[in-house]
Design a protein around this motif. Structure first.
Motif, PDB file in Angstrom:
ATOM      1  N   TYR A  30       0.850  -1.183   0.000  1.00  0.00           N
ATOM      2  CA  TYR A  30       0.000   0.000   0.000  1.00  0.00           C
ATOM      3  C   TYR A  30       0.888   1.235   0.000  1.00  0.00           C
ATOM      4  N   ALA A  31       0.463   2.259  -0.748  1.00  0.00           N
ATOM      5  CA  ALA A  31       1.309   3.436  -0.931  1.00  0.00           C
ATOM      6  C   ALA A  31       0.481   4.711  -0.892  1.00  0.00           C
ATOM      7  N   ILE A  59       7.412   6.456  -4.275  1.00  0.00           N
ATOM      8  CA  ILE A  59       6.469   7.039  -3.320  1.00  0.00           C
ATOM      9  C   ILE A  59       6.498   6.172  -2.063  1.00  0.00           C
ATOM     10  N   PRO A  60       6.113   6.716  -0.915  1.00  0.00           N
ATOM     11  CA  PRO A  60       6.097   5.900   0.311  1.00  0.00           C
ATOM     12  C   PRO A  60       5.157   4.710   0.163  1.00  0.00           C
ATOM     13  N   LYS A  61       5.648   3.531   0.510  1.00  0.00           N
ATOM     14  CA  LYS A  61       4.820   2.325   0.409  1.00  0.00           C
ATOM     15  C   LYS A  61       5.326   1.278   1.382  1.00  0.00           C
ATOM     16  N   GLY A  62       4.470   0.310   1.667  1.00  0.00           N
ATOM     17  CA  GLY A  62       4.872  -0.747   2.580  1.00  0.00           C
ATOM     18  C   GLY A  62       3.918  -1.920   2.553  1.00  0.00           C
ATOM     19  N   TRP A  63       4.274  -2.914   3.347  1.00  0.00           N
ATOM     20  CA  TRP A  63       3.517  -4.160   3.440  1.00  0.00           C
ATOM     21  C   TRP A  63       2.258  -3.962   4.277  1.00  0.00           C
ATOM     22  N   PRO A  64       1.274  -4.845   4.107  1.00  0.00           N
ATOM     23  CA  PRO A  64       0.078  -4.782   4.960  1.00  0.00           C
ATOM     24  C   PRO A  64       0.481  -4.860   6.437  1.00  0.00           C
ATOM     25  N   MET A  65      -0.331  -4.220   7.284  1.00  0.00           N
ATOM     26  CA  MET A  65      -0.104  -4.225   8.734  1.00  0.00           C
ATOM     27  C   MET A  65      -1.345  -4.775   9.418  1.00  0.00           C
ATOM     28  N   ARG A  66      -1.100  -5.575  10.429  1.00  0.00           N
ATOM     29  CA  ARG A  66      -2.212  -6.140  11.202  1.00  0.00           C
ATOM     30  C   ARG A  66      -3.104  -5.039  11.732  1.00  0.00           C
ATOM     31  N   LYS A  67      -4.391  -5.245  11.590  1.00  0.00           N
ATOM     32  CA  LYS A  67      -5.422  -4.366  12.120  1.00  0.00           C
ATOM     33  C   LYS A  67      -5.421  -2.965  11.506  1.00  0.00           C
ATOM     34  N   LYS A  68      -4.748  -2.788  10.361  1.00  0.00           N
ATOM     35  CA  LYS A  68      -4.791  -1.495   9.670  1.00  0.00           C
ATOM     36  C   LYS A  68      -5.385  -1.694   8.284  1.00  0.00           C
ATOM     37  N   HIS A  71      -5.653   2.234   3.448  1.00  0.00           N
ATOM     38  CA  HIS A  71      -5.365   3.672   3.488  1.00  0.00           C
ATOM     39  C   HIS A  71      -4.619   4.062   4.763  1.00  0.00           C
ATOM     40  N   GLU A  72      -4.840   3.332   5.846  1.00  0.00           N
ATOM     41  CA  GLU A  72      -4.117   3.600   7.092  1.00  0.00           C
ATOM     42  C   GLU A  72      -2.651   3.187   6.968  1.00  0.00           C
ATOM     43  N   VAL A  73      -2.399   2.092   6.259  1.00  0.00           N
ATOM     44  CA  VAL A  73      -1.015   1.678   5.998  1.00  0.00           C
ATOM     45  C   VAL A  73      -0.316   2.743   5.154  1.00  0.00           C
ATOM     46  N   ALA A  74      -1.004   3.238   4.121  1.00  0.00           N
ATOM     47  CA  ALA A  74      -0.422   4.276   3.267  1.00  0.00           C
ATOM     48  C   ALA A  74      -0.045   5.504   4.093  1.00  0.00           C
TER      49      ALA A  74
END
Length: 176
Positions: A30-31, A59-68, A71-74
């Motif tokens: 997600y970014a 652009i800023p991006k990352g892996w899925p996060m538990r309980k997020k 859009h919150e991960v982004a």
């Protein structure tokens, strides 16, 4: 010319893993496209950061996060990687694919869900401040600076919006 060469390279990397893609063996990230309005002329600017490994513009991006949620991960990644605070749209702006190099050196296809983030403030003290460079660009310049063709298209699409449509890309303040 260099941008065109890197785009062809990016596409050829994806072509080599079509079987993997066909069977659904892709990673999800997600970014955030962090944007702001230029106070002097009202134009839109987008923030690009350098990747930690190759120094290319991303652009800023990352892996899925538990309980997020996505859009919150982004939003979290924008803070950790660029020191950005702002409001993020829940609805995805679009997607792009690229080849992610894992820590063990393996290249895997990744699909990135992109959210728009209206930048409210930038902070100097953030987790990855010593690992990246940050720069603001007009969307068309940012589009030519990134390697991924689909991301380039998402950046270009942002610049093509009218001022009224851009206003819709901003998340309204919650009503009290």
């Amino acid at each position: 010319m260099a941008g065109e060469l890197s785009r062809r390279t990016s596409l050829s990397q994806l072509a080599r893993v079509t079987d993997t893609l066909f069977h659904g063996n892709v990673r999800t990230q997600y970014a955030a496209i962090c944007h702001r309005q230029n106070s002097s002329d009202g134009s839109i600017e987008v923030l690009l950061i350098t990747s930690r490994d190759s120094g290319r513009w991303v652009i800023p991006k990352g892996w899925p996060m538990r309980k997020k949620k996505p859009h919150e991960v982004a939003r979290q990644e924008a803070w950790e990687e660029a020191g950005v605070r702002g409001r993020v749209l829940k609805k995805a702006w679009g997607h792009y694919t690229y080849m992610k190099k894992l820590d063990d050196g393996e290249l895997v296809p990744a699909v990135v869900q992109v959210h728009l983030l209206d930048v409210a403030q930038m902070e100097d003290d953030f987790p990855e401040r010593h690992q990246r460079r940050l720069a603001w660009f007009m969307p068309s310049i940012a589009a030519s600076a990134v390697e991924e063709p689909e991301l380039s298209g998402l950046l270009t699409k942002l610049e093509l919006l009218s001022s009224d449509e851009r206003r819709l890309c901003r998340v309204p303040e919650p009503s009290r």
